[in-house]
Motif scaffolding. Structure first.
Motif, PDB file in Angstrom:
ATOM      1  N   SER A   1      12.912  -6.149 -11.072  1.00 55.72           N
ATOM      2  CA  SER A   1      12.065  -5.879  -9.888  1.00 55.72           C
ATOM      3  C   SER A   1      10.616  -6.347 -10.171  1.00 55.72           C
ATOM      4  O   SER A   1      10.153  -6.297 -11.322  1.00 55.72           O
ATOM      5  CB  SER A   1      12.101  -4.390  -9.539  1.00 55.72           C
ATOM      6  OG  SER A   1      11.582  -3.612 -10.611  1.00 55.72           O
ATOM      7  N   ARG A   2       9.860  -6.821  -9.114  1.00 53.86           N
ATOM      8  CA  ARG A   2       8.457  -7.311  -9.224  1.00 53.86           C
ATOM      9  C   ARG A   2       7.692  -6.817  -7.983  1.00 53.86           C
ATOM     10  O   ARG A   2       8.123  -7.065  -6.865  1.00 53.86           O
ATOM     11  CB  ARG A   2       8.427  -8.825  -9.301  1.00 53.86           C
ATOM     12  CG  ARG A   2       7.026  -9.434  -9.407  1.00 53.86           C
ATOM     13  CD  ARG A   2       7.168 -10.929  -9.653  1.00 53.86           C
ATOM     14  NE  ARG A   2       5.873 -11.563  -9.677  1.00 53.86           N
ATOM     15  CZ  ARG A   2       5.261 -12.063  -8.588  1.00 53.86           C
ATOM     16  NH1 ARG A   2       5.874 -12.018  -7.390  1.00 53.86           N
ATOM     17  NH2 ARG A   2       4.085 -12.630  -8.680  1.00 53.86           N
ATOM     18  N   LYS A   3       6.499  -6.124  -8.229  1.00 53.15           N
ATOM     19  CA  LYS A   3       5.692  -5.540  -7.150  1.00 53.15           C
ATOM     20  C   LYS A   3       4.238  -6.017  -7.264  1.00 53.15           C
ATOM     21  O   LYS A   3       3.640  -5.903  -8.331  1.00 53.15           O
ATOM     22  CB  LYS A   3       5.747  -4.018  -7.219  1.00 53.15           C
ATOM     23  CG  LYS A   3       5.087  -3.323  -6.057  1.00 53.15           C
ATOM     24  CD  LYS A   3       5.297  -1.804  -6.156  1.00 53.15           C
ATOM     25  CE  LYS A   3       4.670  -1.112  -4.955  1.00 53.15           C
ATOM     26  NZ  LYS A   3       4.819   0.363  -5.032  1.00 53.15           N
ATOM     27  N   VAL A   4       3.621  -6.587  -6.155  1.00 58.84           N
ATOM     28  CA  VAL A   4       2.243  -7.126  -6.107  1.00 58.84           C
ATOM     29  C   VAL A   4       1.503  -6.435  -4.947  1.00 58.84           C
ATOM     30  O   VAL A   4       2.013  -6.427  -3.812  1.00 58.84           O
ATOM     31  CB  VAL A   4       2.256  -8.651  -5.905  1.00 58.84           C
ATOM     32  CG1 VAL A   4       0.819  -9.154  -5.814  1.00 58.84           C
ATOM     33  CG2 VAL A   4       3.012  -9.328  -7.034  1.00 58.84           C
ATOM     34  N   ASP A   5       0.249  -5.869  -5.233  1.00 57.74           N
ATOM     35  CA  ASP A   5      -0.579  -5.183  -4.213  1.00 57.74           C
ATOM     36  C   ASP A   5      -2.031  -5.712  -4.322  1.00 57.74           C
ATOM     37  O   ASP A   5      -2.686  -5.521  -5.348  1.00 57.74           O
ATOM     38  CB  ASP A   5      -0.527  -3.671  -4.444  1.00 57.74           C
ATOM     39  CG  ASP A   5      -1.165  -2.901  -3.288  1.00 57.74           C
ATOM     40  OD1 ASP A   5      -1.596  -3.554  -2.342  1.00 57.74           O
ATOM     41  OD2 ASP A   5      -1.174  -1.654  -3.382  1.00 57.74           O
ATOM     42  N   SER A   6      -2.587  -6.451  -3.278  1.00 58.00           N
ATOM     43  CA  SER A   6      -3.943  -7.070  -3.301  1.00 58.00           C
ATOM     44  C   SER A   6      -4.693  -6.765  -1.981  1.00 58.00           C
ATOM     45  O   SER A   6      -4.047  -6.577  -0.929  1.00 58.00           O
ATOM     46  CB  SER A   6      -3.816  -8.576  -3.499  1.00 58.00           C
ATOM     47  OG  SER A   6      -3.092  -9.164  -2.439  1.00 58.00           O
TER      48      SER A   6
ATOM     49  N   GLN B   1     -14.227  -8.042   7.568  1.00 60.78           N
ATOM     50  CA  GLN B   1     -12.754  -8.110   7.785  1.00 60.78           C
ATOM     51  C   GLN B   1     -12.038  -7.892   6.444  1.00 60.78           C
ATOM     52  O   GLN B   1     -12.330  -8.602   5.490  1.00 60.78           O
ATOM     53  CB  GLN B   1     -12.372  -9.466   8.374  1.00 60.78           C
ATOM     54  CG  GLN B   1     -10.895  -9.558   8.691  1.00 60.78           C
ATOM     55  CD  GLN B   1     -10.558 -10.914   9.292  1.00 60.78           C
ATOM     56  OE1 GLN B   1     -11.444 -11.808   9.378  1.00 60.78           O
ATOM     57  NE2 GLN B   1      -9.321 -11.066   9.728  1.00 60.78           N
ATOM     58  N   THR B   2     -11.220  -6.902   6.417  1.00 59.72           N
ATOM     59  CA  THR B   2     -10.496  -6.531   5.178  1.00 59.72           C
ATOM     60  C   THR B   2      -9.036  -6.987   5.280  1.00 59.72           C
ATOM     61  O   THR B   2      -8.354  -6.734   6.267  1.00 59.72           O
ATOM     62  CB  THR B   2     -10.519  -5.021   4.945  1.00 59.72           C
ATOM     63  OG1 THR B   2     -11.895  -4.589   4.916  1.00 59.72           O
ATOM     64  CG2 THR B   2      -9.793  -4.643   3.662  1.00 59.72           C
ATOM     65  N   THR B   3      -8.564  -7.653   4.211  1.00 56.00           N
ATOM     66  CA  THR B   3      -7.158  -8.140   4.156  1.00 56.00           C
ATOM     67  C   THR B   3      -6.437  -7.486   2.965  1.00 56.00           C
ATOM     68  O   THR B   3      -6.952  -7.536   1.833  1.00 56.00           O
ATOM     69  CB  THR B   3      -7.122  -9.666   3.996  1.00 56.00           C
ATOM     70  OG1 THR B   3      -7.840 -10.262   5.085  1.00 56.00           O
ATOM     71  CG2 THR B   3      -5.690 -10.149   3.959  1.00 56.00           C
ATOM     72  N   LYS B   4      -5.281  -6.877   3.245  1.00 56.48           N
ATOM     73  CA  LYS B   4      -4.449  -6.239   2.207  1.00 56.48           C
ATOM     74  C   LYS B   4      -3.085  -6.956   2.133  1.00 56.48           C
ATOM     75  O   LYS B   4      -2.466  -7.231   3.156  1.00 56.48           O
ATOM     76  CB  LYS B   4      -4.232  -4.766   2.525  1.00 56.48           C
ATOM     77  CG  LYS B   4      -5.504  -3.933   2.483  1.00 56.48           C
ATOM     78  CD  LYS B   4      -5.220  -2.467   2.770  1.00 56.48           C
ATOM     79  CE  LYS B   4      -6.478  -1.608   2.693  1.00 56.48           C
ATOM     80  NZ  LYS B   4      -6.176  -0.192   2.955  1.00 56.48           N
ATOM     81  N   LEU B   5      -2.618  -7.216   0.907  1.00 63.10           N
ATOM     82  CA  LEU B   5      -1.344  -7.919   0.684  1.00 63.10           C
ATOM     83  C   LEU B   5      -0.478  -7.111  -0.302  1.00 63.10           C
ATOM     84  O   LEU B   5      -0.945  -6.777  -1.386  1.00 63.10           O
ATOM     85  CB  LEU B   5      -1.602  -9.318   0.120  1.00 63.10           C
ATOM     86  CG  LEU B   5      -0.347 -10.145  -0.183  1.00 63.10           C
ATOM     87  CD1 LEU B   5       0.463 -10.389   1.075  1.00 63.10           C
ATOM     88  CD2 LEU B   5      -0.753 -11.461  -0.828  1.00 63.10           C
ATOM     89  N   LYS B   6       0.717  -6.774   0.117  1.00 64.12           N
ATOM     90  CA  LYS B   6       1.689  -6.063  -0.743  1.00 64.12           C
ATOM     91  C   LYS B   6       2.983  -6.891  -0.837  1.00 64.12           C
ATOM     92  O   LYS B   6       3.504  -7.335   0.179  1.00 64.12           O
ATOM     93  CB  LYS B   6       2.019  -4.687  -0.173  1.00 64.12           C
ATOM     94  CG  LYS B   6       0.859  -3.720  -0.216  1.00 64.12           C
ATOM     95  CD  LYS B   6       1.268  -2.353   0.279  1.00 64.12           C
ATOM     96  CE  LYS B   6       0.122  -1.352   0.209  1.00 64.12           C
ATOM     97  NZ  LYS B   6       0.533  -0.008   0.681  1.00 64.12           N
ATOM     98  N   GLU B   7       3.488  -7.059  -2.041  1.00 65.47           N
ATOM     99  CA  GLU B   7       4.711  -7.848  -2.282  1.00 65.47           C
ATOM    100  C   GLU B   7       5.610  -7.102  -3.287  1.00 65.47           C
ATOM    101  O   GLU B   7       5.141  -6.712  -4.357  1.00 65.47           O
ATOM    102  CB  GLU B   7       4.354  -9.229  -2.816  1.00 65.47           C
ATOM    103  CG  GLU B   7       5.553 -10.126  -3.021  1.00 65.47           C
ATOM    104  CD  GLU B   7       5.162 -11.494  -3.537  1.00 65.47           C
ATOM    105  OE1 GLU B   7       6.086 -12.308  -3.813  1.00 65.47           O
ATOM    106  OE2 GLU B   7       3.963 -11.757  -3.715  1.00 65.47           O
ATOM    107  N   ASP B   8       6.865  -6.886  -2.890  1.00 62.71           N
ATOM    108  CA  ASP B   8       7.843  -6.143  -3.740  1.00 62.71           C
ATOM    109  C   ASP B   8       9.127  -6.974  -3.850  1.00 62.71           C
ATOM    110  O   ASP B   8       9.853  -7.166  -2.863  1.00 62.71           O
ATOM    111  CB  ASP B   8       8.141  -4.781  -3.122  1.00 62.71           C
ATOM    112  CG  ASP B   8       8.911  -3.887  -4.085  1.00 62.71           C
ATOM    113  OD1 ASP B   8       9.263  -4.366  -5.194  1.00 62.71           O
ATOM    114  OD2 ASP B   8       9.235  -2.730  -3.731  1.00 62.71           O
TER     115      ASP B   8
END
Length: 545
Positions: A288-293, A323-330
């Motif tokens: 498993s791989r999880k990314v939160d930016s 302007q705020t940008t959030k990126l989540k990847e699982d």
């Protein structure tokens, strides 16, 4: 020893005192007794014949060969006793030499192949030698097959074909003709044994190349048993179950009839493979791989230039100016296999599905059981007082016997499907056994005449010896004083009786006195003085002689 000597002396004196005629009769009788006893001893002694080869039982072909060998050698003092031959003990060497010279020895003592090899010469071709040895081998194989206890005679024929093409092998075949003992054909196992014997005797031959001809077989079905495996299987199973049932019912007597029918599944050799998958798989690897930016960027607003953008005392907006940008990847990666089951089963061919048994008892069996039950319940009851069996008693006894037989036989049968009963597969009946004809009793007169015809010589000798003994005994007793009876009785004439003399008036009788002189002087003096006394003495001597 003294008693023996006294007996011999007494017999000698008695024999000497006998007249000449009596002596001759006695001697003849003694000779007759001695001859009779000699014949008796010879007749009751051991036979001078012995059984050939220690009593070995010979085959029909061997017996014929032995008889021809003895006849060719001029030997005629042998006897055939069933399947054995008796020969004189004194001429044993001559009889065995005749067998050896004619090659008629039993199969265990001779070899036709060895005789064929020894008969080869340097001038014979290889084809002649091979043909001679092959023929001898066929004869030996026929003798070996005839050695089986249920085969009387056998003959083997072998042949080779020509080669085809470049093949080195030559086709070959063999035929065997057998004559079994009795009238029944050979069983299939014996025929297979014969085929195996022939197949092993010739290199490169198979059982299909051997044909066995049974002279007692009734049709082609006896030879083509291998073509129908279902019938062979049914026959084998029926024989096996019949043997088991007969062994179980051995206490019911030898007259029990058993018939078995086996139902065979015709399915031939089924192989079944089953593959099953499970609903849940088995995980082998799991990753498993999880990314939160998050990123902020100002918004685009206002008029470009200095005046609008100058700092002044003016009103400002309270809203968010960025302007705020959030990126989540699982990411998840899993590797696994599905669960499975692999089954491989093989069902044997020609299985027994059902076996039916029919058993028949003789009606006389129930009579014996009825009598035994009455004697068991009433020990004081006699056999002639057993009450007769009524119809109700017979029916009850039949039911009891049938139930006992079914309970004894059903465990031997194969299992049946659920809901079925083995009891219905066993049928028990009875049959009427007719009285057997009485065997004719042997005729006493015929047996006696046969015995007299065979033993008249011995009986005659015994009677002769007995009569001779009585005659000898009477002759010895009748020869006591040696004077015939007719002489003493006067030959039937009446003799005058001398007058009786009174004792008182008689004068004293002169007697002879012994003076001690010589016998001649004494006799002379007696004759001179008393002539009457001398005459009386001489008369007494003559009478005594």
């Amino acid at each position: 020893m003294n008693v023996f000597n006294q007996s011999v002396e007494q017999i000698r004196e008695t024999f000497t005192a006998m007249p000449m005629q009596s002596r001759m009769i006695t001697l003849l009788l003694v000779v007759a007794i001695a001859i009779g006893l000699g014949f008796l001893v010879r007749g009751s002694g051991t036979s001078n014949l012995e059984v050939l080869f220690g009593g070995r039982v010979l085959g029909e072909q061997e017996l014929d060969s032995v008889e021809l060998a003895f006849s060719s050698a001029g030997l005629n003092e042998w006897e055939r006793e069933g399947r054995r031959i008796r020969i004189p003990k004194a001429n044993r060497a001559a009889y065995l030499a005749a067998l050896q010279a004619s090659a008629s020895l039993p199969i265990s003592l001779r070899s036709n192949v060895q005789a064929a090899i020894e008969s080869n010469s340097a001038f014979d071709s290889s084809e002649q030698r091979n043909s001679r040895e092959m023929h001898a081998k066929e004869q030996d194989l026929g003798s070996k097959i005839a050695a089986f206890s249920d085969i009387k005679w056998a003959s083997v024929e072998h042949d080779r074909g020509e080669r085809f093409g470049l093949s080195r092998a030559r086709p070959q075949s063999a035929s065997v003709v057998v004559a079994p003992e009795g009238t029944d054909p050979l069983p299939r196992q014996r025929i297979q044994m014969i085929k195996d014997l022939i197949r092993g005797s010739f290199a490169g031959m198979s059982s299909d190349d051997v044909v066995v001809i049974d002279t007692n077989a009734s049709g082609m079905m006896d030879f083509n048993e291998d073509s129908d495996p279902l019938a062979n299987k049914r026959r084998e199973e029926e024989a096996r179950y019949e043997q088991k049932v007969r062994k179980q019912l051995g206490g019911y007597g030898p007259d029990v009839r058993v018939a078995v029918y086996a139902e065979i599944d015709p399915t031939m050799d089924i192989q079944k493979t089953v593959l099953k998958y499970d609903s849940e798989r088995t995980t082998l690897t799991d990753r498993s791989r999880k990314v939160d930016s998050q990123s902020n960027r100002p918004l685009n607003q206002g008029v470009p230039g200095t005046v609008p953008n100058a700092i002044g005392n003016r009103a400002a907006s309270l809203e968010e100016n960025a302007q705020t940008t959030k990126l989540k990847e699982d990411e998840r990666e899993s590797m696994g296999v599905a669960g499975q089951q692999y089954e491989n089963s093989r069902v044997a061919s020609l299985q027994v599905k059902r076996v039916r048994v029919s058993i028949s008892l003789p009606q006389s069996y129930y009579q014996h059981v009825w009598a035994q039950n009455n004697l068991r319940d009433n020990p004081d009851l006699k056999v002639n007082e057993i009450p007769p069996m009524r119809t109700a008693d017979l029916d009850k006894l039949r039911l009891d016997v049938k139930s006992n037989i079914q309970k004894a036989v059903t465990p031997l049968l194969p299992e049946v499907n659920a809901g079925e009963s083995k009891i219905e597969l066993v049928e028990v009946t009875d049959y009427l056994n007719l009285p057997e004809p009485e065997m004719p009793e042997p005729e006493t007169a015929k047996i006696a005449m046969t015995w007299l015809a065979q033993s008249w010589q011995t009986i005659a000798l015994i009677v002769l010896a007995t009569v001779a003994l009585f005659v000898a005994r009477g002759a010895i007793r009748g020869s006591g004083d040696g004077v015939p009876t007719e002489f003493n009785e006067g030959f039937g004439l009446e003799l005058p009786t001398p007058p009786a003399v009174a004792e008182a008036e008689t004068d004293p009788v002169d007697t002879m006195e012994i003076t001690g002189g010589t016998l001649k002087d004494e006799l002379a003096s007696i004759v001179e003085n008393n002539p009457e006394v001398a005459a009386n003495v001489i008369r007494n001597w003559v009478g005594a002689a």
